[in-house]
Structures are given as structure tokens and as C-alpha cells.
Write a protein that holds these residues in place. Sequence first.
Motif, PDB file in Angstrom:
ATOM      1  N   ARG A 205       0.953  -1.081   0.022  1.00  0.00           N
ATOM      2  CA  ARG A 205       0.193  -0.094   0.014  1.00  0.00           C
ATOM      3  C   ARG A 205       1.145   1.185  -0.046  1.00  0.00           C
ATOM      4  O   ARG A 205       1.777   1.327   0.989  1.00  0.00           O
ATOM      5  N   PRO A 206       0.863   1.854  -1.081  1.00  0.00           N
ATOM      6  CA  PRO A 206       1.642   3.297  -1.121  1.00  0.00           C
ATOM      7  C   PRO A 206       1.560   4.216   0.037  1.00  0.00           C
ATOM      8  O   PRO A 206       0.114   4.276   0.440  1.00  0.00           O
ATOM      9  N   ARG A 207       2.324   4.415   0.786  1.00  0.00           N
ATOM     10  CA  ARG A 207       2.075   5.477   1.768  1.00  0.00           C
ATOM     11  C   ARG A 207       2.291   6.773   1.328  1.00  0.00           C
ATOM     12  O   ARG A 207       3.143   7.354   0.306  1.00  0.00           O
ATOM     13  N   GLY A 208       1.541   7.810   1.874  1.00  0.00           N
ATOM     14  CA  GLY A 208       1.427   9.199   1.486  1.00  0.00           C
ATOM     15  C   GLY A 208       3.008   9.960   1.627  1.00  0.00           C
ATOM     16  O   GLY A 208       3.669   9.317   2.282  1.00  0.00           O
ATOM     17  N   GLY A 209       2.850  11.156   1.463  1.00  0.00           N
ATOM     18  CA  GLY A 209       3.992  12.252   1.775  1.00  0.00           C
ATOM     19  C   GLY A 209       4.263  13.006   0.753  1.00  0.00           C
ATOM     20  O   GLY A 209       3.881  12.674  -0.423  1.00  0.00           O
ATOM     21  N   ALA A 210       4.956  14.015   1.232  1.00  0.00           N
ATOM     22  CA  ALA A 210       5.369  14.944   0.122  1.00  0.00           C
ATOM     23  C   ALA A 210       6.166  14.422  -0.954  1.00  0.00           C
ATOM     24  O   ALA A 210       7.119  13.657  -0.347  1.00  0.00           O
ATOM     25  N   ARG A 211       6.240  15.045  -2.126  1.00  0.00           N
ATOM     26  CA  ARG A 211       6.998  14.553  -2.992  1.00  0.00           C
ATOM     27  C   ARG A 211       8.362  14.741  -2.855  1.00  0.00           C
ATOM     28  O   ARG A 211       9.507  14.051  -3.354  1.00  0.00           O
ATOM     29  N   ILE A 212       8.907  15.732  -2.283  1.00  0.00           N
ATOM     30  CA  ILE A 212      10.105  16.064  -1.950  1.00  0.00           C
ATOM     31  C   ILE A 212      10.824  15.053  -0.521  1.00  0.00           C
ATOM     32  O   ILE A 212      11.757  14.783  -0.800  1.00  0.00           O
ATOM     33  N   LEU A 213       9.923  14.743   0.011  1.00  0.00           N
ATOM     34  CA  LEU A 213      10.389  13.493   1.087  1.00  0.00           C
ATOM     35  C   LEU A 213      10.468  12.402   0.336  1.00  0.00           C
ATOM     36  O   LEU A 213      11.595  11.589   0.733  1.00  0.00           O
ATOM     37  N   GLN A 214       9.859  12.081  -0.520  1.00  0.00           N
ATOM     38  CA  GLN A 214       9.901  10.757  -1.515  1.00  0.00           C
ATOM     39  C   GLN A 214      11.421  10.874  -2.146  1.00  0.00           C
ATOM     40  O   GLN A 214      12.045   9.916  -2.236  1.00  0.00           O
ATOM     41  N   PHE A 215      11.560  12.020  -2.836  1.00  0.00           N
ATOM     42  CA  PHE A 215      12.692  12.296  -3.625  1.00  0.00           C
ATOM     43  C   PHE A 215      13.837  12.042  -2.579  1.00  0.00           C
ATOM     44  O   PHE A 215      14.894  11.222  -2.707  1.00  0.00           O
ATOM     45  N   LEU A 216      13.864  12.739  -1.371  1.00  0.00           N
ATOM     46  CA  LEU A 216      14.864  12.742  -0.445  1.00  0.00           C
ATOM     47  C   LEU A 216      15.188  11.179  -0.015  1.00  0.00           C
ATOM     48  O   LEU A 216      16.443  10.833   0.434  1.00  0.00           O
TER      49      LEU A 216
ATOM     50  N   GLY B 167      14.664   8.589  -1.507  1.00  0.00           N
ATOM     51  CA  GLY B 167      14.970   7.819  -2.712  1.00  0.00           C
ATOM     52  C   GLY B 167      13.877   6.919  -3.217  1.00  0.00           C
ATOM     53  O   GLY B 167      14.193   6.172  -3.944  1.00  0.00           O
ATOM     54  N   ASP B 168      12.593   7.355  -2.962  1.00  0.00           N
ATOM     55  CA  ASP B 168      11.462   6.638  -3.328  1.00  0.00           C
ATOM     56  C   ASP B 168      11.560   5.307  -3.426  1.00  0.00           C
ATOM     57  O   ASP B 168      11.557   4.697  -4.270  1.00  0.00           O
ATOM     58  N   ARG B 169      11.268   4.628  -2.201  1.00  0.00           N
ATOM     59  CA  ARG B 169      11.021   3.193  -2.054  1.00  0.00           C
ATOM     60  C   ARG B 169      10.252   2.501  -2.886  1.00  0.00           C
ATOM     61  O   ARG B 169      10.479   1.239  -3.530  1.00  0.00           O
ATOM     62  N   SER B 170       9.144   3.187  -3.004  1.00  0.00           N
ATOM     63  CA  SER B 170       8.041   2.517  -3.933  1.00  0.00           C
ATOM     64  C   SER B 170       8.680   2.331  -5.680  1.00  0.00           C
ATOM     65  O   SER B 170       8.775   1.224  -6.145  1.00  0.00           O
ATOM     66  N   LEU B 171       9.211   3.499  -5.881  1.00  0.00           N
ATOM     67  CA  LEU B 171       9.761   3.503  -7.256  1.00  0.00           C
ATOM     68  C   LEU B 171      11.053   2.190  -7.570  1.00  0.00           C
ATOM     69  O   LEU B 171      10.950   1.635  -8.451  1.00  0.00           O
ATOM     70  N   ARG B 172      12.022   2.357  -6.322  1.00  0.00           N
ATOM     71  CA  ARG B 172      12.961   1.185  -6.474  1.00  0.00           C
ATOM     72  C   ARG B 172      12.111  -0.080  -6.326  1.00  0.00           C
ATOM     73  O   ARG B 172      12.872  -1.146  -6.954  1.00  0.00           O
ATOM     74  N   LEU B 173      11.116  -0.455  -5.543  1.00  0.00           N
ATOM     75  CA  LEU B 173      10.596  -1.722  -5.491  1.00  0.00           C
ATOM     76  C   LEU B 173      10.116  -2.291  -6.940  1.00  0.00           C
ATOM     77  O   LEU B 173      10.362  -3.248  -7.261  1.00  0.00           O
ATOM     78  N   ILE B 174       9.463  -1.370  -7.519  1.00  0.00           N
ATOM     79  CA  ILE B 174       8.742  -1.416  -8.920  1.00  0.00           C
ATOM     80  C   ILE B 174      10.111  -1.611  -9.877  1.00  0.00           C
ATOM     81  O   ILE B 174       9.851  -2.739 -10.835  1.00  0.00           O
ATOM     82  N   THR B 175      11.193  -0.793  -9.812  1.00  0.00           N
ATOM     83  CA  THR B 175      11.854  -1.057 -10.947  1.00  0.00           C
ATOM     84  C   THR B 175      12.980  -1.930 -10.570  1.00  0.00           C
ATOM     85  O   THR B 175      13.619  -2.536 -11.533  1.00  0.00           O
TER      86      THR B 175
END
Length: 151
Positions: A102-113, A115-123
Motif C-alpha cells: 500500500r503506497p504511503r503518502g508523503g510530500a514529493r520532496i520527502l519521497q525524493f530525499l 530515494g522513493d522506495r516505491s519506485l525502487r521496489l517496482i524497478t
Amino acid sequence: MTQSFTKSIVVPVADEDDARETATALERYTVEDVTVLHIIEKGEGVPDKTPVAQSEETAARSFAAFHEKFPNANTETVYRRDVVSGIIEVASEIDASAIVFRPRGGARILQFLAGDRSLRLITESKRPVIALPETDGDETGGGGTDDAEVM
């Protein structure tokens, strides 16, 4: 040969609230075998973010919350510095058909800082990764859709 996405899934959870919300989002789908996973982040040469005993208690509370909806779910606690690698490793070790989160919310800047774990998991995963839609109880917004997004 066809293979089911949801025959044997790994479901990572961060804490008790996340486990409860994830189980609620997952309960509308048919799954055969669920392994709920909690990663305890280890520092490898630097101080841990939280004491190990406290992290293990968080894992136990998370599993109890998930078991409210899925009483037969398997549980795994692993200690890793890299959470994403830990999820992928466990999914491989148990030969899961998919990783469901389940994706967890949060500001885009926090996701960027972070390393955006969701993106890493997917890729980085070699198996399907399924993102569950938000439920009405999610803090990140409402509603969602009736279908999980396969990424």
C-alpha cells in the motif's frame, strides 16, 4: 503455463497502522498464501534508528494488526540496511508470485530525499509488484478505486 499474481504474496508493512490499513485494502482480493513482512533497518556501523527491542515490538504489533483480517498470514522479520533489497530478497526466498504493498503518502520532496522506495521496489524487483488502492480510512486521501494497480 499461466501463473497467478496472488498465489503467494509478500506484503511489507511499516507499523501497526500501516499493517491494519494494508490488510483492509487487501481483504477484498482473493489470495492463497500471504507473508506479511517487517524490515528492521540496521545501521551497519552507525547507530540504529531505533533500539532493536523497540523495532521488534513494532513488528509484533504490526503482525497482530494484520492478523485481525488475515489470521493465517505467515510472518517474517528481517534485519537489513536497505529495506527495498530486504523485501525483494524475502520474496525471492519464499518464491512469492508477487509483492503487494500500500503506497504511503508523503510530500514529493520527502519521497525524493528518501530515494522513493516505491519506485525502487517496482524497478528493481524481478517479480510483479502490485500497489493496492487507498481505502476510505487512509490518511492520504479517500476513496481509491475497486481495482489494484499492477505496476
